[in-house]
Design a protein around this motif. Structure first.
Motif, PDB file in Angstrom:
ATOM      1  N   ALA A 287      45.379  29.480  40.591  1.00 47.27           N
ATOM      2  CA  ALA A 287      43.997  29.339  40.122  1.00 47.27           C
ATOM      3  C   ALA A 287      43.095  30.396  40.753  1.00 47.27           C
ATOM      4  CB  ALA A 287      43.483  27.939  40.447  1.00 47.27           C
ATOM      5  N   LEU A 288      43.281  30.664  42.039  1.00 53.08           N
ATOM      6  CA  LEU A 288      42.474  31.684  42.716  1.00 53.08           C
ATOM      7  C   LEU A 288      42.749  33.070  42.132  1.00 53.08           C
ATOM      8  CD1 LEU A 288      42.847  30.431  46.389  1.00 53.08           C
ATOM      9  CD2 LEU A 288      40.703  30.553  45.107  1.00 53.08           C
ATOM     10  N   CYS A 289      44.013  33.353  41.827  1.00 56.42           N
ATOM     11  CA  CYS A 289      44.347  34.648  41.225  1.00 56.42           C
ATOM     12  C   CYS A 289      43.595  34.844  39.917  1.00 56.42           C
ATOM     13  CB  CYS A 289      45.853  34.737  40.984  1.00 56.42           C
ATOM     14  SG  CYS A 289      46.838  35.060  42.466  1.00 56.42           S
ATOM     15  N   ARG A 290      43.585  33.837  39.063  1.00 57.94           N
ATOM     16  CA  ARG A 290      42.889  33.990  37.783  1.00 57.94           C
ATOM     17  C   ARG A 290      41.373  34.045  37.975  1.00 57.94           C
ATOM     18  NH1 ARG A 290      43.802  34.157  32.285  1.00 57.94           N
ATOM     19  NH2 ARG A 290      45.520  35.441  33.113  1.00 57.94           N
TER      20      ARG A 290
ATOM     21  N   GLN B  94      39.206  37.201  36.716  1.00 57.25           N
ATOM     22  CA  GLN B  94      38.156  37.045  35.706  1.00 57.25           C
ATOM     23  C   GLN B  94      36.850  37.718  36.119  1.00 57.25           C
ATOM     24  OE1 GLN B  94      38.079  32.754  35.322  1.00 57.25           O
ATOM     25  NE2 GLN B  94      39.236  32.805  33.410  1.00 57.25           N
ATOM     26  N   ARG B  95      36.694  37.945  37.392  1.00 56.94           N
ATOM     27  CA  ARG B  95      35.489  38.604  37.889  1.00 56.94           C
ATOM     28  C   ARG B  95      35.619  40.120  37.873  1.00 56.94           C
ATOM     29  NH1 ARG B  95      33.081  36.565  43.157  1.00 56.94           N
ATOM     30  NH2 ARG B  95      31.563  38.086  42.385  1.00 56.94           N
ATOM     31  N   GLY B  96      36.697  40.616  37.293  1.00 58.23           N
ATOM     32  CA  GLY B  96      36.883  42.050  37.175  1.00 58.23           C
ATOM     33  C   GLY B  96      37.487  42.711  38.402  1.00 58.23           C
TER      34      GLY B  96
ATOM     35  N   ALA C  92      48.747  35.452  36.276  1.00 59.52           N
ATOM     36  CA  ALA C  92      47.389  34.905  36.376  1.00 59.52           C
ATOM     37  C   ALA C  92      46.417  35.949  36.899  1.00 59.52           C
ATOM     38  CB  ALA C  92      47.388  33.677  37.278  1.00 59.52           C
ATOM     39  N   ALA C  93      46.891  36.814  37.790  1.00 60.22           N
ATOM     40  CA  ALA C  93      46.056  37.877  38.355  1.00 60.22           C
ATOM     41  C   ALA C  93      45.914  39.068  37.415  1.00 60.22           C
ATOM     42  CB  ALA C  93      46.648  38.343  39.687  1.00 60.22           C
TER      43      ALA C  93
ATOM     44  N   ALA D 276      41.653  28.021  36.537  1.00 62.78           N
ATOM     45  CA  ALA D 276      40.480  28.621  37.176  1.00 62.78           C
ATOM     46  C   ALA D 276      39.237  27.791  36.915  1.00 62.78           C
ATOM     47  CB  ALA D 276      40.288  30.043  36.664  1.00 62.78           C
ATOM     48  N   GLN D 277      39.073  27.339  35.679  1.00 56.55           N
ATOM     49  CA  GLN D 277      37.891  26.540  35.340  1.00 56.55           C
ATOM     50  C   GLN D 277      37.891  25.221  36.117  1.00 56.55           C
ATOM     51  OE1 GLN D 277      37.529  25.591  31.192  1.00 56.55           O
ATOM     52  NE2 GLN D 277      35.457  24.780  31.388  1.00 56.55           N
ATOM     53  N   PHE D 278      39.056  24.599  36.229  1.00 57.60           N
ATOM     54  CA  PHE D 278      39.165  23.340  36.961  1.00 57.60           C
ATOM     55  C   PHE D 278      38.754  23.529  38.415  1.00 57.60           C
ATOM     56  CE2 PHE D 278      41.692  20.126  39.273  1.00 57.60           C
ATOM     57  CZ  PHE D 278      41.353  18.980  38.572  1.00 57.60           C
TER      58      PHE D 278
END
Length: 493
Positions: free
Chosen positions: A23-26, A30-32, A75-76, A474-476
């Motif tokens: 989740a942290l990787c995604r 997502q923040r670029g 995910a990353a 990531a959203q969770f």
């Protein structure tokens, strides 16, 4: 660039480290940001084929890493590669593991005592981690087991020694559903020396069921004792769609929708690569069950023999449970039987091991094939197309499938049986065979059910894409973690 390192530690195995790391990787991707996962040493028989490192001739060979780091790389939004998991231990028995170093089997290390091995692999671990740090904005590191195993602390190469090496900002996660979560968190923190305690930036309660307000005043009391805040309380979420670290699916969440197909996966002791069955769990109407006894196969439409890290030994176990008769009876009635990799080898007539790789054994005799174990291990990504496949697998005819191979065995038609007229139908060149009736299918290609075309052909539907699963994780996490924590973890001093 020099990456900020965020590390996920756990109070126990199964606390949720792999899930949280993914989740942290995604989230950071997502923040670029340019993100890479890392786990110094993984112990798992769930492995994936990824890009290796260049050799002296500047040729890059494929290698193996743990499946968890493979999914974390995806995910990353990074290309999975061997530096992300420089040491992989693949258990072959209760007291022996195959050692995979930088993607390749290293027999010398496999014969080296545990504590001596740690110092030999540490330079490879630091070189891989330092290189990833130099190439990325964020490296998300996963620990293993617990960082507070005081009998192992001096030879640690996967938890706090890694954290100290890069001054990682660490989250410590615990499974509150097991009970004793606050004791686990405090005890783990208390057993660490002061310089390592300082690296713990937050506690995470995972798999919580109920009203989080009822936890008070425990989080506040824990912070008073340790100076570390509880930064997230993550609710129980069984249908997140991410394969479990060890490929184990939860029988309490067997299916959703009206069940139309029950798939029994034989769970022998050294089974491997079970994460490849996660897409079946995500398809509405499919029920997955473990089969450790004949009774577990009752009512199954399919029986699957999955991969194995010790094919001959697992075949012996299967016979001891009486599951050989169950599989044979199922096949005799026309039920579908699928063997993948080691499972394919078991379906044949014989396992022949002239080099002491796995062991000799008679097979189940459901396919007229013979497997010979070779010292050279096949490790490769593969794309192949099914030729004409007969009923009940006919929907696979002409389907191009992408997957991976990890095996020592080389399988071919049994020559004497061919002379007698018993010939296996080769339905994928050198990789897949079918019996004359058509209900027994064996294939070396792992990852079949992760291929959208295969799922569509077999079930007329699709499982959620991995990308959507990663976005959901990531959203969770973002929903249930305290505001500002994720940004604070990657702020440079």
């Amino acid at each position: 660039m020099t990456a900020v390192c965020v590390m996920v530690l756990g109070t126990t195995s199964g606390a949720g480290k792999s899930w949280l790391t993914t989740a942290l990787c995604r989230h950071y991707a997502q923040r670029g940001l340019k993100v890479a996962p890392f786990k110094a040493q993984n112990m798992s028989n769930n492995a994936r084929v990824v890009a290796g490192v260049a050799n002296a001739h500047r040729q890059t060979q494929a290698g193996e890493i743990g499946s968890a780091q493979y999914f974390q790389a995806l995910a990353a939004r990074a290309e999975p590669e061997v530096r992300m998991n420089p040491v992989l231990l693949k258990p072959e028995a209760d007291t022996r593991s195959q050692v995979v170093l930088m993607g390749e089997v290293n027999r010398e290390l496999g014969d080296t005592p545990w504590r001596e091995r740690s110092e030999k692999v540490w330079p490879y671990i630091t070189a891989a981690l330092d290189a990833l740090c130099a190439e990325n904005d964020v490296v998300v590191i996963e620990g293993a087991g617990s960082p507070a195993e005081i009998n192992l602390h001096a030879s640690d190469i996967v938890n706090m020694r890694v954290a100290r090496h890069v001054q990682a900002r660490c989250l410590l996660v615990t499974d509150i559903d097991r009970g004793g979560a606050f004791a686990h968190l405090y005890g783990t923190w208390a057993l660490l020396p002061a310089n390592e305690q300082a690296l713990i930036k937050g506690f995470v309660l995972n798999k919580f069921r109920g009203d989080a307000r009822l936890l008070a005043p425990a989080p506040e009391m824990l912070q008073q004792l340790t100076g570390v805040p509880v930064v997230a309380t993550l609710p129980m979420w069984r249908q997140h769609g991410l394969p479990e670290e060890d490929g184990v699916f939860d029988d309490s969440a067997r299916s959703f929708g009206v069940v139309h197909t029950t798939v029994a996966v034989v769970a022998y002791p050294r089974l491997s690569n079970l994460d490849e069955f996660q897409p079946l769990k995500n398809v509405p109407g499919i029920r997955l069950v473990w089969a450790r006894s004949p009774a577990d196969c009752a009512g199954a439409d399919w029986i699957v023999l999955p991969g194995s890290k010790a094919t001959a030994a697992d075949l012996q176990w299967l016979r001891a449970q009486g599951l050989d008769h169950t599989v044979a009876a199922h096949a005799a009635k026309g039920g579908r039987v699928l063997g993948i990799c080691g499972g394919l080898q078991m379906l044949g007539e014989a396992l022949i091991d002239p080099h002491g790789i796995d062991g000799n054994a008679p097979g189940l005799g459901l396919l007229p094939l013979v497997t010979v174990f070779d010292p050279l291990k096949t490790v490769t990504r593969t794309q192949a197309t099914f030729s004409e496949v007969t009923c009940p697998w006919h929907a696979l005819s002409g389907v191009a499938a992408t997957g991976y191979e990890i095996h020592h065995g080389q399988t071919a038609q049994h020559p004497a049986m061919a002379l007698a007229g018993d010939v296996a139908r080769e339905v994928m060149p050198g990789l897949g065979w079918q019996n004359a009736v058509g209900n027994v299918l064996g294939c070396y290609l792992h990852g079949l059910f992760e291929d959208a075309a295969v799922l569509q052909a077999l079930f007329g539907t699709q499982a959620p894409t991995l990308d959507s699963v990663f976005d959901g994780l990531a959203q969770f996490l973002e929903t249930h973690i305290e505001p500002g924590v994720l940004d604070a973890l990657i702020q440079k001093d």
